[in-house]
Design a protein around this motif. Structure first.
Motif, mmCIF file in Angstrom:
data_model
loop_
_atom_site.group_PDB
_atom_site.id
_atom_site.type_symbol
_atom_site.label_atom_id
_atom_site.label_comp_id
_atom_site.label_asym_id
_atom_site.label_seq_id
_atom_site.Cartn_x
_atom_site.Cartn_y
_atom_site.Cartn_z
ATOM 1 N N PRO A 211 0.835 -1.207 0.000
ATOM 2 C CA PRO A 211 0.000 0.000 0.000
ATOM 3 C C PRO A 211 0.870 1.257 0.000
ATOM 4 O O PRO A 211 1.873 1.336 0.707
ATOM 5 C CB PRO A 211 -0.790 -0.131 1.305
ATOM 6 C CG PRO A 211 0.109 -0.920 2.215
ATOM 7 C CD PRO A 211 0.950 -1.803 1.344
ATOM 8 N N ASP B 238 -5.169 8.861 0.874
ATOM 9 C CA ASP B 238 -5.588 7.740 0.040
ATOM 10 C C ASP B 238 -4.572 6.616 0.211
ATOM 11 O O ASP B 238 -3.370 6.836 0.059
ATOM 12 C CB ASP B 238 -5.657 8.154 -1.433
ATOM 13 C CG ASP B 238 -6.804 9.104 -1.720
ATOM 14 O OD1 ASP B 238 -7.962 8.728 -1.451
ATOM 15 O OD2 ASP B 238 -6.547 10.226 -2.201
ATOM 16 N N LEU C 44 -3.404 3.424 -1.477
ATOM 17 C CA LEU C 44 -3.559 2.893 -2.820
ATOM 18 C C LEU C 44 -2.740 1.618 -3.003
ATOM 19 O O LEU C 44 -1.566 1.565 -2.626
ATOM 20 C CB LEU C 44 -3.126 3.947 -3.841
ATOM 21 C CG LEU C 44 -3.833 5.310 -3.678
ATOM 22 C CD1 LEU C 44 -3.235 6.325 -4.634
ATOM 23 C CD2 LEU C 44 -5.339 5.162 -3.893
ATOM 24 N N SER D 175 -5.729 -1.707 -9.131
ATOM 25 C CA SER D 175 -4.427 -1.444 -8.506
ATOM 26 C C SER D 175 -3.553 -0.654 -9.471
ATOM 27 O O SER D 175 -3.888 -0.470 -10.642
ATOM 28 C CB SER D 175 -3.733 -2.759 -8.106
ATOM 29 O OG SER D 175 -3.553 -3.584 -9.222
ATOM 30 N N GLN E 170 -8.180 7.660 -6.140
ATOM 31 C CA GLN E 170 -8.555 7.833 -4.736
ATOM 32 C C GLN E 170 -9.165 6.553 -4.178
ATOM 33 O O GLN E 170 -9.679 5.713 -4.917
ATOM 34 C CB GLN E 170 -9.538 8.991 -4.579
ATOM 35 C CG GLN E 170 -10.878 8.795 -5.258
ATOM 36 C CD GLN E 170 -11.774 10.020 -5.143
ATOM 37 O OE1 GLN E 170 -11.316 11.134 -4.882
ATOM 38 N NE2 GLN E 170 -13.067 9.817 -5.326
ATOM 39 N N SER E 171 -9.090 6.417 -2.859
ATOM 40 C CA SER E 171 -9.711 5.292 -2.158
ATOM 41 C C SER E 171 -10.936 5.807 -1.407
ATOM 42 O O SER E 171 -10.960 6.942 -0.934
ATOM 43 C CB SER E 171 -8.714 4.644 -1.190
ATOM 44 O OG SER E 171 -8.248 5.585 -0.235
ATOM 45 N N ARG E 172 -11.956 4.950 -1.328
ATOM 46 C CA ARG E 172 -13.202 5.348 -0.668
ATOM 47 C C ARG E 172 -13.776 4.139 0.060
ATOM 48 O O ARG E 172 -13.990 3.088 -0.539
ATOM 49 C CB ARG E 172 -14.191 5.886 -1.707
ATOM 50 C CG ARG E 172 -15.578 6.185 -1.188
ATOM 51 C CD ARG E 172 -16.450 6.795 -2.267
ATOM 52 N NE ARG E 172 -16.490 5.982 -3.476
ATOM 53 C CZ ARG E 172 -17.308 4.934 -3.656
ATOM 54 N NH1 ARG E 172 -18.125 4.539 -2.679
ATOM 55 N NH2 ARG E 172 -17.297 4.252 -4.801
ATOM 56 N N GLU E 173 -14.036 4.300 1.356
ATOM 57 C CA GLU E 173 -14.640 3.215 2.132
ATOM 58 C C GLU E 173 -16.153 3.210 1.941
ATOM 59 O O GLU E 173 -16.783 4.254 1.806
ATOM 60 C CB GLU E 173 -14.314 3.366 3.616
ATOM 61 C CG GLU E 173 -12.898 2.961 3.978
ATOM 62 C CD GLU E 173 -12.719 2.769 5.479
ATOM 63 O OE1 GLU E 173 -13.659 3.064 6.239
ATOM 64 O OE2 GLU E 173 -11.649 2.319 5.888
ATOM 65 N N VAL F 213 -13.270 -1.245 0.530
ATOM 66 C CA VAL F 213 -12.648 -0.042 -0.025
ATOM 67 C C VAL F 213 -12.767 -0.098 -1.544
ATOM 68 O O VAL F 213 -12.455 -1.115 -2.166
ATOM 69 C CB VAL F 213 -11.165 0.066 0.385
ATOM 70 C CG1 VAL F 213 -10.541 1.323 -0.227
ATOM 71 C CG2 VAL F 213 -11.026 0.090 1.896
ATOM 72 N N TYR G 66 -11.789 1.853 -5.272
ATOM 73 C CA TYR G 66 -10.787 2.732 -5.873
ATOM 74 C C TYR G 66 -11.358 3.289 -7.172
ATOM 75 O O TYR G 66 -11.939 2.554 -7.970
ATOM 76 C CB TYR G 66 -9.488 1.971 -6.131
ATOM 77 C CG TYR G 66 -8.921 1.360 -4.884
ATOM 78 C CD1 TYR G 66 -8.196 2.130 -3.984
ATOM 79 C CD2 TYR G 66 -9.148 0.021 -4.579
ATOM 80 C CE1 TYR G 66 -7.695 1.575 -2.814
ATOM 81 C CE2 TYR G 66 -8.662 -0.539 -3.409
ATOM 82 C CZ TYR G 66 -7.936 0.245 -2.532
ATOM 83 O OH TYR G 66 -7.464 -0.292 -1.367
#
Length: 202
Positions: A33, A44, A46, A88, A171-174, A187, A189
């Motif tokens: 990560p 973020d 990633l 990824s 970006q990452s988003r929960e 999560v 992406y």
């Protein structure tokens, strides 16, 4: 004429040491990560995939930050709970460096699902798009993208098959997925687009 482009440059902090992921065509791949801070202070986290060869060639002399250059990749993970798109960053170059966090993505690809246009409770326009970006050997990466404001209007006016060129950040988003056995925190992406343009033929 069909065009495609897929380029990402990220600069952040190594979240964990690379761990073995899988072997493919006698090549070993590792995952780790990368923590990239936004201007807002949010971070973020990633996922980066890298071959053993690129990892071994990494330049460690540059500083405390890690710069990753490569492409956004995706594949469908078929599990008992159903298919899930796994996104990824495939690293083609790694180097330690100094400097501010950086998160820049450039994509050109075709819209492969009907755009989903909506508004936030505060009235801001949003459009979700799935972009198919070609790569070698007749394969494609399917990359979720989110557009805001005027770029959302542009994306919403497009049809399946239209070519879009965009710049933005990964970006990452929960979110919480409701399953039969209960809820599960996951999560997602996605690429948040900052500029976008429709590509038209000659």
């Amino acid at each position: 004429m069909e065009q495609s482009a897929n380029h990402a440059v990220l600069r952040g902090a190594l979240g964990e040491l690379p761990a073995f992921s899988h072997e493919n065509h006698q090549k070993r791949f590792y995952r780790f990560p990368l923590e990239v801070e936004r201007l807002s202070g949010a971070i973020d986290i990633l996922p980066v995939l890298v071959s053993e060869q690129v990892l071994d060639e990494m330049d460690l002399s540059g500083g405390s930050m890690l710069e990753v250059e490569g492409q956004i990749r995706s594949f469908n993970n078929r599990a008992a709970t159903g298919r899930r798109l796994v996104v990824s960053v495939y690293a083609q170059r790694l180097a330690s460096c100094e400097g501010a966090p950086h998160n820049e993505v450039r994509l050109t690809g075709a819209i492969c699902k009907e755009p989903v246009h909506r508004r936030t409770p505060l009235g801001r326009e949003i459009c979700d798009v799935m972009l198919a970006v070609n790569r070698a050997y007749h394969r494609a990466d399917y990359i979720p993208c989110i557009f805001w404001g005027r770029t959302a209007e542009l994306a919403a006016s497009c049809a399946v098959g239209d070519l879009l060129e965009l710049t933005g950040r990964l970006q990452s988003r929960e979110y919480v997925k409701i399953l039969e056995e209960g809820s599960q925190r996951r999560v997602a992406y996605e690429v948040s687009a900052m500029t976008a343009a429709r590509i038209t033929g000659e």
